[in-house]
Design a protein around this motif. Structure first.
Motif, mmCIF file in Angstrom:
data_model
loop_
_atom_site.group_PDB
_atom_site.id
_atom_site.type_symbol
_atom_site.label_atom_id
_atom_site.label_comp_id
_atom_site.label_asym_id
_atom_site.label_seq_id
_atom_site.Cartn_x
_atom_site.Cartn_y
_atom_site.Cartn_z
ATOM 1 N N GLU A 1 5.744 8.561 3.406
ATOM 2 C CA GLU A 1 4.855 7.699 2.603
ATOM 3 C C GLU A 1 4.879 8.145 1.131
ATOM 4 O O GLU A 1 5.031 7.334 0.221
ATOM 5 C CB GLU A 1 3.437 7.844 3.190
ATOM 6 C CG GLU A 1 2.378 6.991 2.582
ATOM 7 C CD GLU A 1 2.541 5.510 2.887
ATOM 8 O OE1 GLU A 1 2.868 5.172 4.031
ATOM 9 O OE2 GLU A 1 2.359 4.711 1.953
ATOM 10 N N GLN A 2 4.765 9.454 0.925
ATOM 11 C CA GLN A 2 4.616 9.947 -0.446
ATOM 12 C C GLN A 2 5.929 9.899 -1.237
ATOM 13 O O GLN A 2 5.950 9.527 -2.400
ATOM 14 C CB GLN A 2 4.038 11.376 -0.400
ATOM 15 C CG GLN A 2 2.587 11.343 0.089
ATOM 16 C CD GLN A 2 2.014 12.694 0.452
ATOM 17 O OE1 GLN A 2 2.737 13.679 0.584
ATOM 18 N NE2 GLN A 2 0.702 12.751 0.625
ATOM 19 N N ILE A 3 7.049 10.250 -0.589
ATOM 20 C CA ILE A 3 8.309 10.252 -1.353
ATOM 21 C C ILE A 3 8.770 8.819 -1.610
ATOM 22 O O ILE A 3 9.334 8.519 -2.674
ATOM 23 C CB ILE A 3 9.412 11.106 -0.658
ATOM 24 C CG1 ILE A 3 10.529 11.446 -1.655
ATOM 25 C CG2 ILE A 3 10.017 10.416 0.555
ATOM 26 C CD1 ILE A 3 10.169 12.393 -2.740
ATOM 27 N N SER A 4 8.511 7.898 -0.678
ATOM 28 C CA SER A 4 8.913 6.507 -0.912
ATOM 29 C C SER A 4 8.088 5.916 -2.057
ATOM 30 O O SER A 4 8.590 5.155 -2.884
ATOM 31 C CB SER A 4 8.786 5.665 0.366
ATOM 32 O OG SER A 4 7.461 5.717 0.839
ATOM 33 N N ASP A 5 6.836 6.325 -2.118
ATOM 34 C CA ASP A 5 5.966 5.877 -3.202
ATOM 35 C C ASP A 5 6.502 6.380 -4.554
ATOM 36 O O ASP A 5 6.639 5.623 -5.512
ATOM 37 C CB ASP A 5 4.567 6.457 -2.938
ATOM 38 C CG ASP A 5 3.508 5.818 -3.761
ATOM 39 O OD1 ASP A 5 3.274 4.624 -3.558
ATOM 40 O OD2 ASP A 5 2.929 6.500 -4.629
ATOM 41 N N PHE A 6 6.826 7.670 -4.577
ATOM 42 C CA PHE A 6 7.349 8.286 -5.806
ATOM 43 C C PHE A 6 8.643 7.576 -6.243
ATOM 44 O O PHE A 6 8.811 7.227 -7.417
ATOM 45 C CB PHE A 6 7.621 9.781 -5.570
ATOM 46 C CG PHE A 6 8.297 10.453 -6.721
ATOM 47 C CD1 PHE A 6 7.570 10.888 -7.820
ATOM 48 C CD2 PHE A 6 9.675 10.638 -6.726
ATOM 49 C CE1 PHE A 6 8.202 11.495 -8.909
ATOM 50 C CE2 PHE A 6 10.317 11.246 -7.802
ATOM 51 C CZ PHE A 6 9.568 11.673 -8.898
#
Ligand code: SR1
Ligand code: MG
Length: 406
Positions: free
Chosen positions: A134-139
């Motif tokens: 979730e977090q790396i795709s957001d970044f």
């Protein structure tokens, strides 16, 4: 006059004095300590701390840590400081805050990512990170799409492309990622002797593969698409169960956004490969490898979902504000992503800069099998790049390769 007015490579004691003079970060220096904590291939990284607070200083040397023979312009620190500031605006809290960049000492002073560990180290200890996809795709969706011509003012984008021109670091990738793993003309490849014949046949003698790598290389050289991190592997991430920090963007430049996405995918498969070869407890292996496998699929699907959402919210250009164009554009990003996943997989297995996930597998047979699987999977990514559009496509390919008798 200060002794920091002329560049020199600092030692731990110099760094404490440096922080005192440049930033006055600590109220009292009597108990301040410094430790060199860098384990990368290029720079020196120091942590300066007391029991209340801490700060990180990254200094660029003129010679690379990985090889005294390799030299690099120390301007890379400026690029790194500037992209970290830009990324903190685009994806707040997902990169460390920059406190100071000093062009004379080529030193970057930044937030210490306390409470986080280097992701590759965590993965080698078979830690799972449930929020990572979730977090790396957001970044990636934010920092990549929002810096393109599709979203950004075109005049400003051209200024950025100029400021982030990074020829020497790109030159490293052009050799180490796109060329040497296929033709060992600099004799710098590190090939495990147990897979030497396999590498000859599958990589050095496969002309169709060389052609795809050449096409990807030209794209890397000429496609000034997004402000990319340029080296987004699991050693460029600090993480805990709740939060992800991306750091170390010194290879940043305007390049194809699939370069970052493909790097992450390849590195997650290295983690899976290590877990599969090393973990003895079956339940633990199922937990770690199951998470790494799903994570690869989730990163792709979440990146696509977030990319489309951000596209719809941010694209103002009269010609680009069009679903069919968006799908055409995203399609090309996904082709680049698959190709780069293949290139990163190959270069970290047989090139100059290997990864611990593979090199530390103690059982020689298991290591050879893991490396052959990585190479087979990489070839699918490169030769069939058009067919990798969803997380399911990646997971099916992984399943196919790990069922091979290698
Ligand atoms: C010569 S530098 C080798 C590698 O280390 C960096 O992290 C980059 O990945 C580069 O390719
Ligand atoms: Mg690095």
């Amino acid at each position: 006059m200060s002794r920091f007015d002329t560049y020199f490579l600092m030692k731990e004691a110099d760094v404490i004095e440096y922080i005192k003079e440049k930033l006055d970060f600590f109220e009292d220096y009597s108990d301040v300590k410094c430790k060199e904590v860098g384990d990368g291939n290029i720079n020196y990284v120091f942590r300066v701390y007391n029991d209340k607070k801490s700060v990180i200083i990254k200094q660029a040397g003129e010679h690379l840590r990985i090889s005294e023979e390799m030299t690099l312009s120390t301007d890379r620190g400026r690029i790194e400081a500037n992209i970290l500031k830009a990324q903190n605006d685009l994806a707040p809290g997902q990169v460390p805050e920059v406190y100071l960049y000093d062009g004379t000492m080529c030193a970057l002073v930044m937030e210490d990512m306390t409470g986080h560990s280097m992701m590759r180290t965590g993965l080698l200890n078979h830690e799972v990170y449930p929020k990572f996809a979730e977090q790396i795709s957001d970044f990636m969706a934010k920092t990549l799409l929002l810096t393109t011509d599709i979203v950004k003012d075109h005049l400003e984008k051209k200024e950025w492309a100029k400021d982030f021109t990074n020829p020497e670091l790109c030159d490293i990738s052009e050799h180490l990622v796109f060329s040497e793993p296929f033709i060992d003309y600099n004799k710098r490849n590190n090939v495990n002797p147990d897979i030497k014949d396999f590498v000859e046949k599958e990589l050095y003698n496969d002309k169709e593969l060389h052609l795809v790598a050449a096409k990807a290389k030209l794209d890397f050289l000429t496609n000034a698409q997004s402000l990319i991190h340029g080296d987004l592997h699991t050693g460029s991430i600090f993480i805990n169960k709740e939060h992800t920090f991306v750091f170390d963007p010194e290879f940043a430049f305007y390049g194809p956004m699939g370069y970052d996405v493909g790097n992450i995918i390849a590195n997650m498969f290295f983690a899976w490969s290590n877990g599969d070869a090393v973990i003895e407890d079956e339940a633990k292996k199922a937990e770690f490898c199951g998470w790494a496998f799903e994570c690869i699929g989730d990163i792709v699907d979440l990146f696509v979902e977030k990319f489309k959402k951000l596209y719809k919210e941010n694209v103002a250009d009269i010609m680009f504000k069009n679903d069919e164009f968006m799908n055409y554009y995203l399609d090309s990003v996904l082709v680049d992503t698959a190709r780069v996943a293949g290139l990163e997989s190959i270069r970290r297995t047989v090139g100059m800069a290997n990864v611990l996930d593979l090199t530390t597998i103690p059982d020689a047979k298991k290591r050879a099998r893991a490396e052959k699987r990585v190479i087979k999977l990489a070839k699918k990514f490169l030769l069939e790049a058009d067919s990798f559009k969803t997380g399911k496509d990646y997971k099916e390919a992984i399943k196919e390769v790990i069922s091979m008798d290698l």
